[in-house]
Design an enzyme around this catalytic site. Structure first.
Site, PDB file in Angstrom:
ATOM      1  N   ASP A 181      41.952  27.176  27.357  1.00  0.00           N
ATOM      2  CA  ASP A 181      40.497  27.350  27.418  1.00  0.00           C
ATOM      3  C   ASP A 181      40.216  28.827  27.652  1.00  0.00           C
ATOM      4  O   ASP A 181      40.093  29.289  28.780  1.00  0.00           O
ATOM      5  CB  ASP A 181      39.907  26.503  28.541  1.00  0.00           C
ATOM      6  CG  ASP A 181      38.381  26.448  28.486  1.00  0.00           C
ATOM      7  OD1 ASP A 181      37.785  27.322  27.831  1.00  0.00           O
ATOM      8  OD2 ASP A 181      37.799  25.537  29.103  1.00  0.00           O
ATOM      9  N   HIS A 186      34.988  33.225  31.509  1.00  0.00           N
ATOM     10  CA  HIS A 186      35.812  33.038  32.693  1.00  0.00           C
ATOM     11  C   HIS A 186      36.728  34.229  32.987  1.00  0.00           C
ATOM     12  O   HIS A 186      37.540  34.159  33.914  1.00  0.00           O
ATOM     13  CB  HIS A 186      36.634  31.758  32.544  1.00  0.00           C
ATOM     14  CG  HIS A 186      35.805  30.568  32.185  1.00  0.00           C
ATOM     15  ND1 HIS A 186      34.869  30.028  33.054  1.00  0.00           N
ATOM     16  CD2 HIS A 186      35.707  29.842  31.030  1.00  0.00           C
ATOM     17  CE1 HIS A 186      34.258  29.014  32.462  1.00  0.00           C
ATOM     18  NE2 HIS A 186      34.742  28.883  31.240  1.00  0.00           N
TER      19      HIS A 186
END
Length: 276
Positions: A181, A186
């Site tokens: 991911d 992030h």
């Protein structure tokens, strides 16, 4: 440009293969410790049902390249996640992941898009189906498309049967990215700022994995075999390094309700473990 009629026809198919190395890396990415031998040692390894999001995972960067899904990543929020497993997940498997757009829900100020991803092994066995619902700001008025579901899971009420404080590592998001991911939200401070966050946030899937692992350890004696489904709504982001308060409550014979808070603010709600 966001074009729901075009997007509803979108599909992605890709092979997957994993082994116990990938499983152990996932468990470490959701906060498992060296002393959690059933999560990190191949000799005793169990597979948390939320691992099903890893094999055949389609990065959001690939999703936004789908026909009809031309959006700015900063306008997208991971809103809901559901995972359904068909028996205990094995420690190794190979097969094909098939992702399709299941539904688009018009929310006036934006729209929710639900992607369904089914994992099928080479011998034809369905391992799991995962559903990721994303909210895209600014594309409302598009109408409903596909199988829009309005029912929402129950929420916890009253005293919890389990309450655990779980510290997270400041490096947790960077570690979880190794599961595939790679959404830059992030890791990229500039994108995080554009999206309205003070710094890169923890993956919602990492938060869900952390909560599920904590509840399985606390209420199911560390045995994930009874779990057939997990679902939740992401209410607020978690910043790596914060402490997550995990609460859970037996609802009936086949459901455990869950929620998570940071500094008194709910970060995970409408969360349910469904048991066989």
């Amino acid at each position: 440009m966001f074009e729901p009629d075009v997007l509803m026809d979108a599909q992605i198919e890709r092979p997957f293969a994993y082994d116990d190395h990938a499983v152990r890396l996932y468990h470490l990415g959701i906060g498992a410790k060296a002393t959690d031998l059933h999560w990190v040692w191949e000799e005793r390894l169990r597979v948390l049902p939320t691992f099903a999001v890893v094999p055949g995972f389609v990065p959001i960067e690939d999703c936004v390249q789908l026909p009809g899904f031309g959006i700015d990543l900063a306008a997208l929020v991971h809103e809901r996640q559901a995972i359904w497993v068909h028996g205990s997940l094995p420690t190794r498997a190979a097969g094909v992941a098939r992702m399709r757009v299941r539904a688009i829900e018009d929310r006036r100020v934006g729209a929710s898009v639900t992607f369904a991803n089914t994992l099928t092994t080479d011998d034809g066995r369905t391992l799991a189906t995962t559903e990721m619902t994303t909210f895209i700001n600014g594309v409302g008025g598009c109408g409903n498309h596909g199988d829009v579901q309005k029912a929402r899971p129950a929420r916890m009420r009253g005293d919890a049967d389990l309450r655990v404080e779980v510290p997270t590592s400041p490096d947790m998001a960077a570690l979880y990215r190794l599961n595939g991911d790679t959404n830059p939200l992030h890791i990229d401070p500039d994108l995080a700022h554009r999206a309205g966050f003070e710094r890169p946030i923890l993956h919602g899937l990492a938060s869900l994995g952390l909560v599920t692992r904590t509840v399985v350890d606390g209420l199911l004696d560390g045995d994930p075999a009874p779990v057939s489904g997990v679902q939740c709504r992401f209410a607020n982001p978690v910043l790596p390094g914060q402490t997550v308060t995990v609460e859970a409550q037996h609802a009936d014979d086949n459901q455990i309700l869950m929620r998570a808070l940071v500094d008194g603010q709910t970060v995970l709600k409408e969360a349910v473990l469904t048991l066989v």
